[in-house]
Design a protein around this motif. Structure first.
Motif, mmCIF file in Angstrom:
data_model
loop_
_atom_site.group_PDB
_atom_site.id
_atom_site.type_symbol
_atom_site.label_atom_id
_atom_site.label_comp_id
_atom_site.label_asym_id
_atom_site.label_seq_id
_atom_site.Cartn_x
_atom_site.Cartn_y
_atom_site.Cartn_z
ATOM 1 N N HIS A 108 -0.572 4.022 -14.413
ATOM 2 C CA HIS A 108 -2.128 3.978 -14.149
ATOM 3 C C HIS A 108 -2.765 5.374 -14.352
ATOM 4 O O HIS A 108 -4.147 5.499 -14.076
ATOM 5 N N HIS A 109 -2.191 6.316 -14.384
ATOM 6 C CA HIS A 109 -2.552 7.670 -14.481
ATOM 7 C C HIS A 109 -3.411 8.135 -13.074
ATOM 8 O O HIS A 109 -4.315 8.704 -13.399
ATOM 9 N N LEU A 110 -2.821 7.763 -12.157
ATOM 10 C CA LEU A 110 -3.325 8.059 -10.932
ATOM 11 C C LEU A 110 -2.593 9.002 -10.259
ATOM 12 O O LEU A 110 -1.272 8.991 -10.098
ATOM 13 N N GLU A 111 -3.426 10.145 -9.656
ATOM 14 C CA GLU A 111 -2.240 11.029 -8.983
ATOM 15 C C GLU A 111 -2.475 11.043 -7.616
ATOM 16 O O GLU A 111 -3.400 11.615 -6.884
ATOM 17 N N TRP A 112 -1.739 10.235 -7.095
ATOM 18 C CA TRP A 112 -1.783 9.872 -5.522
ATOM 19 C C TRP A 112 -0.824 10.478 -4.712
ATOM 20 O O TRP A 112 0.603 10.734 -5.240
ATOM 21 N N SER A 113 -0.960 10.772 -3.545
ATOM 22 C CA SER A 113 -0.152 11.229 -2.710
ATOM 23 C C SER A 113 0.689 10.019 -2.054
ATOM 24 O O SER A 113 0.459 8.956 -2.096
ATOM 25 N N SER A 114 1.851 10.363 -1.368
ATOM 26 C CA SER A 114 2.653 9.557 -0.744
ATOM 27 C C SER A 114 1.632 8.624 0.549
ATOM 28 O O SER A 114 2.135 7.325 0.506
ATOM 29 N N GLU A 115 1.038 9.251 0.905
ATOM 30 C CA GLU A 115 0.051 8.675 1.889
ATOM 31 C C GLU A 115 -0.716 7.737 1.457
ATOM 32 O O GLU A 115 -1.139 6.463 2.189
ATOM 33 N N GLN A 116 -1.317 7.958 0.067
ATOM 34 C CA GLN A 116 -2.231 6.948 -0.472
ATOM 35 C C GLN A 116 -1.431 5.613 -0.688
ATOM 36 O O GLN A 116 -1.812 4.629 -0.550
ATOM 37 N N ILE A 117 -0.351 5.808 -1.431
ATOM 38 C CA ILE A 117 0.549 4.604 -1.684
ATOM 39 C C ILE A 117 0.931 3.987 -0.339
ATOM 40 O O ILE A 117 0.888 2.742 -0.370
ATOM 41 N N LYS A 118 1.019 4.715 0.702
ATOM 42 C CA LYS A 118 1.459 3.847 2.041
ATOM 43 C C LYS A 118 0.227 3.142 2.485
ATOM 44 O O LYS A 118 0.441 2.052 3.146
ATOM 45 N N GLU A 119 -1.106 3.659 2.354
ATOM 46 C CA GLU A 119 -2.217 2.842 2.669
ATOM 47 C C GLU A 119 -2.323 1.726 1.932
ATOM 48 O O GLU A 119 -2.678 0.648 2.468
ATOM 49 N N LEU A 120 -2.191 1.886 0.478
ATOM 50 C CA LEU A 120 -2.279 0.609 -0.248
ATOM 51 C C LEU A 120 -1.423 -0.425 0.236
ATOM 52 O O LEU A 120 -1.624 -1.541 0.475
ATOM 53 N N MET A 121 -0.069 0.013 0.412
ATOM 54 C CA MET A 121 1.101 -1.118 0.775
ATOM 55 C C MET A 121 1.014 -1.582 2.105
ATOM 56 O O MET A 121 1.360 -2.583 2.596
ATOM 57 N N ALA A 122 0.188 -0.736 3.119
ATOM 58 C CA ALA A 122 -0.178 -1.272 4.387
ATOM 59 C C ALA A 122 -1.055 -2.475 4.379
ATOM 60 O O ALA A 122 -0.908 -3.258 5.049
ATOM 61 N N MET A 123 -1.940 -2.336 3.420
ATOM 62 C CA MET A 123 -2.984 -3.596 3.274
ATOM 63 C C MET A 123 -2.100 -4.883 2.347
ATOM 64 O O MET A 123 -2.367 -5.854 2.792
ATOM 65 N N VAL A 124 -1.619 -4.475 1.261
ATOM 66 C CA VAL A 124 -1.125 -5.703 0.427
ATOM 67 C C VAL A 124 0.312 -5.924 0.217
ATOM 68 O O VAL A 124 0.687 -6.666 -0.528
ATOM 69 N N GLY A 125 1.070 -4.884 0.943
ATOM 70 C CA GLY A 125 2.710 -5.244 0.758
ATOM 71 C C GLY A 125 2.958 -4.678 -0.657
ATOM 72 O O GLY A 125 2.235 -3.725 -1.204
ATOM 73 N N GLY A 126 4.083 -5.517 -1.058
ATOM 74 C CA GLY A 126 4.549 -5.167 -2.519
ATOM 75 C C GLY A 126 3.890 -6.536 -3.308
ATOM 76 O O GLY A 126 4.757 -6.507 -4.342
ATOM 77 N N HIS A 127 3.094 -7.377 -2.799
ATOM 78 C CA HIS A 127 2.521 -8.395 -3.754
ATOM 79 C C HIS A 127 2.182 -7.783 -5.082
ATOM 80 O O HIS A 127 1.186 -7.155 -5.363
#
Length: 228
Positions: A108-127
């Motif tokens: 999706h051409h997003l430059e995210w840190s590991s922390e941002q991925i962690k925050e998203l997955m903390a909310m929605v998991g791997g759904h």
């Protein structure tokens, strides 16, 4: 087109037909809706099974491919010889792992840190749907990750329709509503009835840890905690 197919697909499922190089693929999404109408479900699914069986012996029917998508387990009574759910190749969509979510972020051409991925997955998991929807909305500039995490479990968030459909389904089944209330009010996995656990898992709302169940993700816990 068979009259039964033409009559009920527009009402109860999202149907698409693809024709390419003489081959036909019929994609039926949300066939869960047919489960709610047992008066037509038996005949409808028997029709699909008949098409499958004809493909074994008739060359013209071998050009047909059926893709049947449903988010609930099939718990309506069907004759084993008239069901399309015990033939073909079953594929269960599992949760995405960290590496797969990370790859989707890059796609999706997003430059995210590991922390941002962690925050998203903390909310929605791997759904898969929840992850994809979040990344799509953010990549299109419609919302930031910070804002999405704030509004995700509310009617303002991008998941409102998805969450409301689940709520409506639960309200139609009091035993599942009671079970989900028990699950979301406790911060650790609990034991509930086998039948209820099986159905909630098939709806994608919970996951098992051994014989115990817990919400699939924090999004569901927060939304249903407020709504119920």
């Amino acid at each position: 087109m068979h009259p039964l197919f033409a009559q009920f697909v527009p009402k109860f499922a999202l149907g698409k037909i693809y024709i390419k190089q003489g081959r036909v693929k019929i994609w039926l999404d949300e066939v869960d809706q047919v489960f709610q109408h047992p008066e037509i479900a038996t005949s409808f699914f028997a029709l699909l099974r008949t098409w499958h069986e004809r493909g074994k012996n008739e060359a013209v029917w071998q050009k047909l491919r059926l893709v049947i998508v449903h988010s609930k387990e099939v718990y309506i009574p069907l004759n084993i010889n008239q069901s399309p759910f015990n033939v073909g190749l079953p594929i269960e969509l599992r949760e995405l792992n960290w590496e797969e979510v990370e790859n989707l972020v890059k796609l999706h051409h997003l430059e995210w840190s590991s922390e941002q991925i962690k925050e998203l997955m903390a909310m929605v998991g791997g759904h898969p749907y929840l992850v994809r929807q979040a990344l799509y909305q953010i990549a299109r500039g419609r919302i930031t990750l910070e804002k999405l995490l704030q509004v995700a479990p509310t009617e303002e968030g991008p998941y409102c329709d998805h969450l409301r459909r689940h709520l409506n389904n639960l309200e139609e089944h009091p035993e599942l509503l009671t079970a989900i209330k028990q699950i979301i009010t406790i911060d650790y996995p609990i034991s509930i009835g086998t039948k209820e656990g099986f159905k909630l898992r098939s709806m994608g709302l919970v996951k098992f840890q051994g014989n115990l169940v817990m919400p699939l993700c924090e999004l569901y816990r927060r939304y249903f905690s407020y709504r119920l």
